[in-house]
Design a protein around this motif. Structure first.
Motif, PDB file in Angstrom:
ATOM      1  N   SER A 185       0.848  -1.200   0.000  1.00 53.02           N
ATOM      2  CA  SER A 185       0.000   0.000   0.000  1.00 53.02           C
ATOM      3  C   SER A 185       0.877   1.241   0.000  1.00 53.02           C
ATOM      4  O   SER A 185       1.704   1.422   0.892  1.00 53.02           O
ATOM      5  N   LEU A 186       0.679   2.093  -0.984  1.00 50.66           N
ATOM      6  CA  LEU A 186       1.437   3.331  -1.095  1.00 50.66           C
ATOM      7  C   LEU A 186       0.505   4.524  -1.243  1.00 50.66           C
ATOM      8  O   LEU A 186      -0.619   4.393  -1.741  1.00 50.66           O
ATOM      9  N   THR A 187       0.998   5.677  -0.811  1.00 55.14           N
ATOM     10  CA  THR A 187       0.249   6.920  -0.918  1.00 55.14           C
ATOM     11  C   THR A 187       1.104   7.953  -1.626  1.00 55.14           C
ATOM     12  O   THR A 187       2.325   7.990  -1.457  1.00 55.14           O
ATOM     13  N   CYS A 188       0.461   8.785  -2.420  1.00 52.05           N
ATOM     14  CA  CYS A 188       1.128   9.889  -3.096  1.00 52.05           C
ATOM     15  C   CYS A 188       0.391  11.173  -2.716  1.00 52.05           C
ATOM     16  O   CYS A 188      -0.775  11.350  -3.081  1.00 52.05           O
ATOM     17  N   ILE A 189       1.061  12.031  -1.972  1.00 56.15           N
ATOM     18  CA  ILE A 189       0.460  13.302  -1.576  1.00 56.15           C
ATOM     19  C   ILE A 189       0.793  14.345  -2.631  1.00 56.15           C
ATOM     20  O   ILE A 189       1.969  14.545  -2.978  1.00 56.15           O
ATOM     21  N   VAL A 190      -0.228  14.993  -3.143  1.00 60.61           N
ATOM     22  CA  VAL A 190      -0.065  15.997  -4.188  1.00 60.61           C
ATOM     23  C   VAL A 190      -0.205  17.392  -3.588  1.00 60.61           C
ATOM     24  O   VAL A 190      -1.187  17.677  -2.896  1.00 60.61           O
ATOM     25  N   SER A 191       0.766  18.250  -3.850  1.00 58.85           N
ATOM     26  CA  SER A 191       0.680  19.638  -3.405  1.00 58.85           C
ATOM     27  C   SER A 191       0.909  20.564  -4.588  1.00 58.85           C
ATOM     28  O   SER A 191       1.588  20.206  -5.548  1.00 58.85           O
ATOM     29  N   GLY A 192       0.314  21.746  -4.516  1.00 57.37           N
ATOM     30  CA  GLY A 192       0.477  22.715  -5.592  1.00 57.37           C
ATOM     31  C   GLY A 192      -0.460  22.491  -6.752  1.00 57.37           C
ATOM     32  O   GLY A 192      -0.364  23.195  -7.766  1.00 57.37           O
ATOM     33  N   GLY A 193      -1.341  21.529  -6.636  1.00 52.99           N
ATOM     34  CA  GLY A 193      -2.291  21.240  -7.701  1.00 52.99           C
ATOM     35  C   GLY A 193      -3.357  20.324  -7.162  1.00 52.99           C
ATOM     36  O   GLY A 193      -3.125  19.606  -6.190  1.00 52.99           O
ATOM     37  N   SER A 239      -3.679   6.756  -4.072  1.00 55.76           N
ATOM     38  CA  SER A 239      -3.250   5.550  -3.385  1.00 55.76           C
ATOM     39  C   SER A 239      -3.077   4.398  -4.365  1.00 55.76           C
ATOM     40  O   SER A 239      -3.723   4.347  -5.407  1.00 55.76           O
ATOM     41  N   LEU A 240      -2.197   3.484  -3.986  1.00 53.59           N
ATOM     42  CA  LEU A 240      -1.967   2.273  -4.764  1.00 53.59           C
ATOM     43  C   LEU A 240      -2.017   1.085  -3.824  1.00 53.59           C
ATOM     44  O   LEU A 240      -1.383   1.109  -2.762  1.00 53.59           O
ATOM     45  N   LYS A 241      -2.771   0.060  -4.202  1.00 55.18           N
ATOM     46  CA  LYS A 241      -2.761  -1.201  -3.475  1.00 55.18           C
ATOM     47  C   LYS A 241      -2.456  -2.304  -4.466  1.00 55.18           C
ATOM     48  O   LYS A 241      -3.082  -2.395  -5.518  1.00 55.18           O
ATOM     49  N   LEU A 242      -1.492  -3.140  -4.099  1.00 57.19           N
ATOM     50  CA  LEU A 242      -1.092  -4.271  -4.925  1.00 57.19           C
ATOM     51  C   LEU A 242      -1.110  -5.506  -4.025  1.00 57.19           C
ATOM     52  O   LEU A 242      -0.341  -5.577  -3.060  1.00 57.19           O
ATOM     53  N   THR A 243      -1.975  -6.449  -4.331  1.00 60.99           N
ATOM     54  CA  THR A 243      -2.145  -7.608  -3.476  1.00 60.99           C
ATOM     55  C   THR A 243      -1.231  -8.764  -3.887  1.00 60.99           C
ATOM     56  O   THR A 243      -0.656  -8.770  -4.971  1.00 60.99           O
ATOM     57  N   SER A 244      -1.110  -9.730  -3.000  1.00 60.10           N
ATOM     58  CA  SER A 244      -0.363 -10.970  -3.264  1.00 60.10           C
ATOM     59  C   SER A 244       0.998 -10.696  -3.891  1.00 60.10           C
ATOM     60  O   SER A 244       1.344 -11.246  -4.944  1.00 60.10           O
ATOM     61  N   VAL A 245       1.776  -9.855  -3.249  1.00 62.25           N
ATOM     62  CA  VAL A 245       3.063  -9.462  -3.820  1.00 62.25           C
ATOM     63  C   VAL A 245       4.089 -10.589  -3.744  1.00 62.25           C
ATOM     64  O   VAL A 245       3.998 -11.498  -2.894  1.00 62.25           O
ATOM     65  N   SER A 246       5.044 -10.524  -4.640  1.00 66.92           N
ATOM     66  CA  SER A 246       6.163 -11.453  -4.663  1.00 66.92           C
ATOM     67  C   SER A 246       7.430 -10.631  -4.899  1.00 66.92           C
ATOM     68  O   SER A 246       7.369  -9.412  -5.087  1.00 66.92           O
ATOM     69  N   ASN A 290      -2.662  -1.804 -16.043  1.00 72.60           N
ATOM     70  CA  ASN A 290      -1.836  -2.677 -16.865  1.00 72.60           C
ATOM     71  C   ASN A 290      -2.468  -4.077 -16.833  1.00 72.60           C
ATOM     72  O   ASN A 290      -2.698  -4.623 -15.757  1.00 72.60           O
ATOM     73  N   PRO A 291      -2.733  -4.654 -18.001  1.00 71.59           N
ATOM     74  CA  PRO A 291      -3.393  -5.977 -18.032  1.00 71.59           C
ATOM     75  C   PRO A 291      -2.638  -7.035 -17.230  1.00 71.59           C
ATOM     76  O   PRO A 291      -3.265  -7.925 -16.649  1.00 71.59           O
ATOM     77  N   SER A 292      -1.325  -6.922 -17.175  1.00 69.75           N
ATOM     78  CA  SER A 292      -0.533  -7.936 -16.463  1.00 69.75           C
ATOM     79  C   SER A 292      -0.668  -7.813 -14.946  1.00 69.75           C
ATOM     80  O   SER A 292      -0.302  -8.737 -14.211  1.00 69.75           O
ATOM     81  N   LEU A 293      -1.182  -6.690 -14.458  1.00 67.12           N
ATOM     82  CA  LEU A 293      -1.323  -6.459 -13.016  1.00 67.12           C
ATOM     83  C   LEU A 293      -2.774  -6.277 -12.586  1.00 67.12           C
ATOM     84  O   LEU A 293      -3.064  -6.203 -11.391  1.00 67.12           O
ATOM     85  N   LYS A 294      -3.665  -6.216 -13.556  1.00 67.17           N
ATOM     86  CA  LYS A 294      -5.041  -5.800 -13.310  1.00 67.17           C
ATOM     87  C   LYS A 294      -5.739  -6.555 -12.189  1.00 67.17           C
ATOM     88  O   LYS A 294      -6.494  -5.983 -11.401  1.00 67.17           O
ATOM     89  N   SER A 295      -5.489  -7.842 -12.079  1.00 68.08           N
ATOM     90  CA  SER A 295      -6.175  -8.648 -11.077  1.00 68.08           C
ATOM     91  C   SER A 295      -5.700  -8.342  -9.657  1.00 68.08           C
ATOM     92  O   SER A 295      -6.366  -8.709  -8.683  1.00 68.08           O
ATOM     93  N   ARG A 296      -4.580  -7.636  -9.519  1.00 67.88           N
ATOM     94  CA  ARG A 296      -4.014  -7.405  -8.187  1.00 67.88           C
ATOM     95  C   ARG A 296      -3.973  -5.933  -7.786  1.00 67.88           C
ATOM     96  O   ARG A 296      -3.614  -5.611  -6.660  1.00 67.88           O
ATOM     97  N   VAL A 297      -4.301  -5.035  -8.714  1.00 63.39           N
ATOM     98  CA  VAL A 297      -4.085  -3.604  -8.490  1.00 63.39           C
ATOM     99  C   VAL A 297      -5.382  -2.842  -8.251  1.00 63.39           C
ATOM    100  O   VAL A 297      -6.397  -3.108  -8.918  1.00 63.39           O
ATOM    101  N   THR A 298      -5.311  -1.897  -7.316  1.00 58.77           N
ATOM    102  CA  THR A 298      -6.383  -0.920  -7.156  1.00 58.77           C
ATOM    103  C   THR A 298      -5.749   0.449  -6.964  1.00 58.77           C
ATOM    104  O   THR A 298      -4.876   0.618  -6.103  1.00 58.77           O
ATOM    105  N   ILE A 299      -6.169   1.411  -7.766  1.00 64.34           N
ATOM    106  CA  ILE A 299      -5.732   2.795  -7.615  1.00 64.34           C
ATOM    107  C   ILE A 299      -6.951   3.620  -7.224  1.00 64.34           C
ATOM    108  O   ILE A 299      -8.011   3.500  -7.848  1.00 64.34           O
ATOM    109  N   SER A 300      -6.796   4.412  -6.200  1.00 65.22           N
ATOM    110  CA  SER A 300      -7.905   5.236  -5.735  1.00 65.22           C
ATOM    111  C   SER A 300      -7.375   6.610  -5.326  1.00 65.22           C
ATOM    112  O   SER A 300      -6.162   6.840  -5.299  1.00 65.22           O
ATOM    113  N   ALA A 301      -8.296   7.502  -5.020  1.00 60.01           N
ATOM    114  CA  ALA A 301      -7.903   8.846  -4.611  1.00 60.01           C
ATOM    115  C   ALA A 301      -8.782   9.333  -3.474  1.00 60.01           C
ATOM    116  O   ALA A 301      -9.966   8.991  -3.398  1.00 60.01           O
ATOM    117  N   ASP A 302      -8.182  10.108  -2.593  1.00 64.30           N
ATOM    118  CA  ASP A 302      -8.904  10.784  -1.523  1.00 64.30           C
ATOM    119  C   ASP A 302      -8.822  12.271  -1.825  1.00 64.30           C
ATOM    120  O   ASP A 302      -7.794  12.903  -1.585  1.00 64.30           O
TER     121      ASP A 302
END
Lengths: 120, 110
Positions: free
Chosen positions: A19-27, A81-88, A62-74
């Motif tokens: 799980s990662l977060t990207c904080i945007v400032s200035g825009g 935000s980025l969530k990537l499940t079942s990581v290796s 990306n089709p190769s990651l689609k089943s494991r990825v969720t991108i959302s915004a607050d």
């Protein structure tokens, strides 16, 4: 000046969720003029587009990651935000968040990137 | 989706010119004028050099130029300087509404 700042755990165990977060400032992340994306780069390798988010809620992955990825915004926190499940180990990479001007291929702002290592 | 094809490495002397190719298909490079080029120095985030095949953002040297013919896009760097030594990536929009990058080209300025 627009700034993007990624953050999150630098170490994730195999099979868990990254799980990662990207904080945007200035825009504003709610601007109709821009699309926001996550891109990653394994150590010593090339760039890989993960997916993007538009203020309307439209997302593409990306089709190769689609089943494991969720991108959302607050929008209240102006963060992506980025969530990537079942990581290796193959998911070990520097993860960047970026901004792209709509109707162009101009990816004008990038965060500095955050390294995520998948290891037990 | 498959990565766009770039040469793994190129090298040239200072002051000379070099062209880096980026080959895709009619579903990406050949189908849209949404090709961009990025320069990346070690440990840094990529920086855009060219967008929409030929457009150069303000602040980017006019020594960098882009073009496209069919399914192949190209980045030309003229008057090579030692600070141009870096990795270069192309990127294209695809018919699936996704984006794809090239494998990257390492430029050595001898």
């Amino acid at each position: 000046q627009v700034q993007l700042q990624e953050s999150g755990p630098g170490l994730v165990k195999p099979s868990e969720t990254l799980s990662l977060t990207c904080i945007v400032s200035g825009g504003s992340i709610s601007s109709s003029s821009y699309q926001w994306a996550w891109i990653r780069q394994p150590p010593g390798k090339g760039l890989e587009w993960i997916g993007n988010f538009y203020y309307s809620g439209t997302r593409y992955y990306n089709p190769s990651l689609k089943s494991r990825v969720t991108i959302s915004a607050d929008t209240s926190k102006n963060q992506l935000s980025l969530k990537l499940t079942s990581v290796s180990a193959a998911d070990t990479a520097v993860y960047f968040c970026t901004r792209r001007k709509m109707s162009t291929s101009w990816r004008d702002y990038w965060g500095q990137g955050t390294l995520v290592i998948v290891s037990s | 989706q498959s990565a766009l094809t770039q040469p793994a490495s190129v090298s040239e002397s200072p002051g000379q010119s070099i062209t880096i190719s980026c080959t895709g298909t009619s579903s990406d490079v050949g189908g849209y004028n949404y090709v961009s080029w990025y320069q990346q120095h070690p440990g840094k985030a990529p920086n855009v050099l060219i967008y929409d095949v030929t457009n150069r953002p303000s602040g980017v040297s006019n020594r960098f130029s882009g073009s496209k013919s069919g399914n192949t896009a190209s980045l030309t760097i003229s008057g090579l300087q030692t600070e141009d030594e870096a990795d270069y990536y192309c990127s294209s929009y695809t018919s699936s509404s996704t984006w794809v990058f090239g494998g990257g080209t390492k430029l050595t300025v001898l």
